[in-house]
Design a protein around this motif. Structure first.
Motif, PDB file in Angstrom:
ATOM      1  N   GLU A 224      21.253  54.512  39.330  1.00 30.31           N
ATOM      2  CA  GLU A 224      21.129  55.270  38.310  1.00 30.31           C
ATOM      3  C   GLU A 224      19.695  54.590  37.706  1.00 30.31           C
ATOM      4  O   GLU A 224      19.483  53.424  37.604  1.00 30.31           O
ATOM      5  CB  GLU A 224      22.029  54.865  37.227  1.00 30.31           C
ATOM      6  CG  GLU A 224      21.894  55.624  35.808  1.00 30.31           C
ATOM      7  CD  GLU A 224      23.117  55.586  35.174  1.00 30.31           C
ATOM      8  OE1 GLU A 224      23.397  56.601  34.757  1.00 30.31           O
ATOM      9  OE2 GLU A 224      23.573  54.653  35.036  1.00 30.31           O
ATOM     10  N   ASN A 225      18.647  55.442  37.708  1.00 25.52           N
ATOM     11  CA  ASN A 225      17.162  55.034  37.282  1.00 25.52           C
ATOM     12  C   ASN A 225      16.730  54.091  38.169  1.00 25.52           C
ATOM     13  O   ASN A 225      16.226  52.943  37.609  1.00 25.52           O
ATOM     14  CB  ASN A 225      17.368  54.832  35.731  1.00 25.52           C
ATOM     15  CG  ASN A 225      17.746  55.899  34.966  1.00 25.52           C
ATOM     16  OD1 ASN A 225      17.228  56.796  34.840  1.00 25.52           O
ATOM     17  ND2 ASN A 225      18.568  55.491  33.901  1.00 25.52           N
ATOM     18  N   GLY A 226      16.942  54.108  39.443  1.00 27.27           N
ATOM     19  CA  GLY A 226      16.412  52.885  40.480  1.00 27.27           C
ATOM     20  C   GLY A 226      17.234  51.784  40.273  1.00 27.27           C
ATOM     21  O   GLY A 226      16.866  50.965  41.173  1.00 27.27           O
ATOM     22  N   GLU A 227      18.119  51.660  39.459  1.00 24.23           N
ATOM     23  CA  GLU A 227      19.207  50.233  39.427  1.00 24.23           C
ATOM     24  C   GLU A 227      20.220  50.624  40.270  1.00 24.23           C
ATOM     25  O   GLU A 227      20.853  51.718  40.138  1.00 24.23           O
ATOM     26  CB  GLU A 227      19.277  49.932  38.019  1.00 24.23           C
ATOM     27  CG  GLU A 227      17.900  49.533  37.446  1.00 24.23           C
ATOM     28  CD  GLU A 227      17.417  48.336  38.033  1.00 24.23           C
ATOM     29  OE1 GLU A 227      18.188  47.295  38.307  1.00 24.23           O
ATOM     30  OE2 GLU A 227      16.129  48.425  38.210  1.00 24.23           O
ATOM     31  N   ALA A 228      20.683  49.753  41.003  1.00 26.02           N
ATOM     32  CA  ALA A 228      22.029  49.707  41.874  1.00 26.02           C
ATOM     33  C   ALA A 228      23.234  49.744  40.827  1.00 26.02           C
ATOM     34  O   ALA A 228      23.450  48.632  40.204  1.00 26.02           O
ATOM     35  CB  ALA A 228      22.025  48.649  42.906  1.00 26.02           C
ATOM     36  N   ALA A 229      23.970  50.695  41.101  1.00 28.83           N
ATOM     37  CA  ALA A 229      25.377  50.508  39.943  1.00 28.83           C
ATOM     38  C   ALA A 229      26.677  50.285  40.789  1.00 28.83           C
ATOM     39  O   ALA A 229      27.708  50.228  40.529  1.00 28.83           O
ATOM     40  CB  ALA A 229      25.471  52.000  39.292  1.00 28.83           C
ATOM     41  N   GLY A 230      26.300  50.527  42.164  1.00 27.33           N
ATOM     42  CA  GLY A 230      27.565  50.369  43.060  1.00 27.33           C
ATOM     43  C   GLY A 230      26.997  50.507  44.694  1.00 27.33           C
ATOM     44  O   GLY A 230      25.777  51.088  44.936  1.00 27.33           O
ATOM     45  N   PHE A 231      27.817  50.069  45.635  1.00 26.38           N
ATOM     46  CA  PHE A 231      27.544  50.043  46.950  1.00 26.38           C
ATOM     47  C   PHE A 231      28.705  50.112  47.775  1.00 26.38           C
ATOM     48  O   PHE A 231      29.979  49.694  47.288  1.00 26.38           O
ATOM     49  CB  PHE A 231      27.079  48.635  47.348  1.00 26.38           C
ATOM     50  CG  PHE A 231      26.562  48.451  48.788  1.00 26.38           C
ATOM     51  CD1 PHE A 231      25.569  48.927  49.442  1.00 26.38           C
ATOM     52  CD2 PHE A 231      27.679  47.484  49.411  1.00 26.38           C
ATOM     53  CE1 PHE A 231      25.526  48.780  51.027  1.00 26.38           C
ATOM     54  CE2 PHE A 231      27.356  47.335  50.758  1.00 26.38           C
ATOM     55  CZ  PHE A 231      26.257  47.867  51.458  1.00 26.38           C
ATOM     56  N   ALA A 232      28.641  50.926  49.078  1.00 24.98           N
ATOM     57  CA  ALA A 232      29.792  51.001  49.839  1.00 24.98           C
ATOM     58  C   ALA A 232      29.018  50.803  51.233  1.00 24.98           C
ATOM     59  O   ALA A 232      27.954  51.189  51.775  1.00 24.98           O
ATOM     60  CB  ALA A 232      30.561  52.158  49.639  1.00 24.98           C
ATOM     61  N   SER A 233      30.131  50.488  52.371  1.00 22.67           N
ATOM     62  CA  SER A 233      29.421  50.317  53.488  1.00 22.67           C
ATOM     63  C   SER A 233      30.855  50.970  54.460  1.00 22.67           C
ATOM     64  O   SER A 233      31.942  50.424  54.224  1.00 22.67           O
ATOM     65  CB  SER A 233      29.211  49.041  54.036  1.00 22.67           C
ATOM     66  OG  SER A 233      30.401  48.002  53.933  1.00 22.67           O
TER      67      SER A 233
ATOM     68  N   MET B 106      23.044  59.888  38.105  1.00 21.07           N
ATOM     69  CA  MET B 106      23.420  58.776  39.201  1.00 21.07           C
ATOM     70  C   MET B 106      23.334  59.782  40.645  1.00 21.07           C
ATOM     71  O   MET B 106      23.781  60.846  40.788  1.00 21.07           O
ATOM     72  CB  MET B 106      24.753  58.866  38.874  1.00 21.07           C
ATOM     73  CG  MET B 106      25.791  57.787  40.006  1.00 21.07           C
ATOM     74  SD  MET B 106      25.080  56.264  40.119  1.00 21.07           S
ATOM     75  CE  MET B 106      25.439  55.658  38.402  1.00 21.07           C
ATOM     76  N   GLU B 107      22.685  58.988  41.582  1.00 20.26           N
ATOM     77  CA  GLU B 107      22.643  59.393  42.941  1.00 20.26           C
ATOM     78  C   GLU B 107      22.967  58.525  43.785  1.00 20.26           C
ATOM     79  O   GLU B 107      22.933  57.185  43.606  1.00 20.26           O
ATOM     80  CB  GLU B 107      21.327  60.132  43.347  1.00 20.26           C
ATOM     81  CG  GLU B 107      20.354  58.895  43.292  1.00 20.26           C
ATOM     82  CD  GLU B 107      18.882  59.294  43.794  1.00 20.26           C
ATOM     83  OE1 GLU B 107      18.603  60.432  44.261  1.00 20.26           O
ATOM     84  OE2 GLU B 107      17.919  58.515  43.316  1.00 20.26           O
ATOM     85  N   ILE B 108      23.865  59.022  44.929  1.00 18.24           N
ATOM     86  CA  ILE B 108      24.331  58.116  46.017  1.00 18.24           C
ATOM     87  C   ILE B 108      23.580  58.579  47.283  1.00 18.24           C
ATOM     88  O   ILE B 108      23.456  59.727  47.591  1.00 18.24           O
ATOM     89  CB  ILE B 108      26.171  58.174  46.276  1.00 18.24           C
ATOM     90  CG1 ILE B 108      26.659  57.909  44.859  1.00 18.24           C
ATOM     91  CG2 ILE B 108      26.204  57.342  47.308  1.00 18.24           C
ATOM     92  CD1 ILE B 108      28.140  58.197  45.041  1.00 18.24           C
ATOM     93  N   VAL B 109      22.981  57.572  47.800  1.00 21.00           N
ATOM     94  CA  VAL B 109      22.084  57.897  49.026  1.00 21.00           C
ATOM     95  C   VAL B 109      22.311  56.499  50.002  1.00 21.00           C
ATOM     96  O   VAL B 109      23.048  55.632  49.620  1.00 21.00           O
ATOM     97  CB  VAL B 109      20.376  57.835  48.430  1.00 21.00           C
ATOM     98  CG1 VAL B 109      20.253  58.764  47.449  1.00 21.00           C
ATOM     99  CG2 VAL B 109      20.182  56.350  47.769  1.00 21.00           C
ATOM    100  N   ASN B 110      21.940  56.856  50.988  1.00 20.22           N
ATOM    101  CA  ASN B 110      21.625  55.941  52.202  1.00 20.22           C
ATOM    102  C   ASN B 110      20.832  54.860  51.889  1.00 20.22           C
ATOM    103  O   ASN B 110      19.537  55.017  51.374  1.00 20.22           O
ATOM    104  CB  ASN B 110      21.298  56.698  53.666  1.00 20.22           C
ATOM    105  CG  ASN B 110      22.175  57.453  54.118  1.00 20.22           C
ATOM    106  OD1 ASN B 110      23.385  57.445  54.092  1.00 20.22           O
ATOM    107  ND2 ASN B 110      21.698  58.746  54.458  1.00 20.22           N
ATOM    108  N   ALA B 111      21.377  53.452  51.972  1.00 19.28           N
ATOM    109  CA  ALA B 111      20.520  52.328  51.405  1.00 19.28           C
ATOM    110  C   ALA B 111      19.234  52.239  52.466  1.00 19.28           C
ATOM    111  O   ALA B 111      19.333  52.631  53.726  1.00 19.28           O
ATOM    112  CB  ALA B 111      21.344  51.113  51.553  1.00 19.28           C
ATOM    113  N   ARG B 112      18.203  51.631  51.928  1.00 19.24           N
ATOM    114  CA  ARG B 112      17.067  51.415  52.688  1.00 19.24           C
ATOM    115  C   ARG B 112      16.665  49.616  52.608  1.00 19.24           C
ATOM    116  O   ARG B 112      17.482  49.191  51.770  1.00 19.24           O
ATOM    117  CB  ARG B 112      15.974  52.220  52.055  1.00 19.24           C
ATOM    118  CG  ARG B 112      15.927  53.780  52.382  1.00 19.24           C
ATOM    119  CD  ARG B 112      14.844  54.582  51.985  1.00 19.24           C
ATOM    120  NE  ARG B 112      14.366  54.084  50.796  1.00 19.24           N
ATOM    121  CZ  ARG B 112      14.846  54.853  49.402  1.00 19.24           C
ATOM    122  NH1 ARG B 112      15.730  55.804  49.346  1.00 19.24           N
ATOM    123  NH2 ARG B 112      14.462  54.558  48.183  1.00 19.24           N
ATOM    124  N   PRO B 113      15.891  49.197  53.371  1.00 16.20           N
ATOM    125  CA  PRO B 113      15.473  47.979  53.297  1.00 16.20           C
ATOM    126  C   PRO B 113      15.247  47.240  51.861  1.00 16.20           C
ATOM    127  O   PRO B 113      15.771  46.234  51.534  1.00 16.20           O
ATOM    128  CB  PRO B 113      14.211  47.676  54.264  1.00 16.20           C
ATOM    129  CG  PRO B 113      14.695  48.899  55.150  1.00 16.20           C
ATOM    130  CD  PRO B 113      14.948  50.061  54.402  1.00 16.20           C
TER     131      PRO B 113
END
Length: 147
Positions: A51-60, A1-8
């Motif tokens: 996680e494995n390229g799939e979105a598990a969560g989001f925050a703004s 699991m990684e939390i990164v800055n979202a991209r387009p």
């Protein structure tokens, strides 16, 4: 699991999470226009848990200078964990990243507004150390539907 800055290219997955958060099918083209506009705004930080390229969560996290605070304040505008991933600590990890983002931006405080009906979310924010110290009042303008 990684939390990164979202991209387009993350928009389709984030769109699904926002619809899940709002419990509604939202206008995809309008949300995408806002998403892309906000990605270009240095005061808005979109975080996606992958996680494995799939979105598990989001925050703004939205950062702005507020006169009555005499400095920068961050507001956690949206935070959502995919239904199948809830209860596994991911919300806490996203919240922690939002805190770090706000601190790195030099913010004095992190705030969140939350719909009254989301009582589970209220308990979540309290577990994160937040206090329910304000009321939020809203008014629908221009015939728009309120959520």
């Amino acid at each position: 699991m990684e939390i990164v800055n979202a991209r387009p290219e993350h928009f389709p997955q984030i769109y699904s999470l926002i619809c899940e958060l709002e419990e509604a099918s939202l206008d995809r083209s309008k949300l995408e226009a806002v998403y892309l506009r906000n990605l270009a705004d240095p005061g808005i930080h979109y975080l996606i848990a992958l996680e494995n390229g799939e979105a598990a969560g989001f925050a703004s996290v939205h950062v702005q200078y507020l006169l009555h605070h005499g400095g920068k304040i961050a507001e956690l505008q949206e935070i959502v964990v995919a239904r199948e991933r809830r209860g596994q600590g991911l919300g806490g990890r996203l919240f922690s990243e939002a805190e770090k983002t706000a601190a790195a931006a030099g913010c004095l405080q992190l705030e969140v507004c939350c719909n009254r009906k989301r009582t589970d979310s209220h308990r979540f924010y309290e577990r994160q150390g937040m206090a329910a110290s304000h009321f939020k009042f809203t008014e629908v303008l221009g015939g728009q539907e309120q959520t």
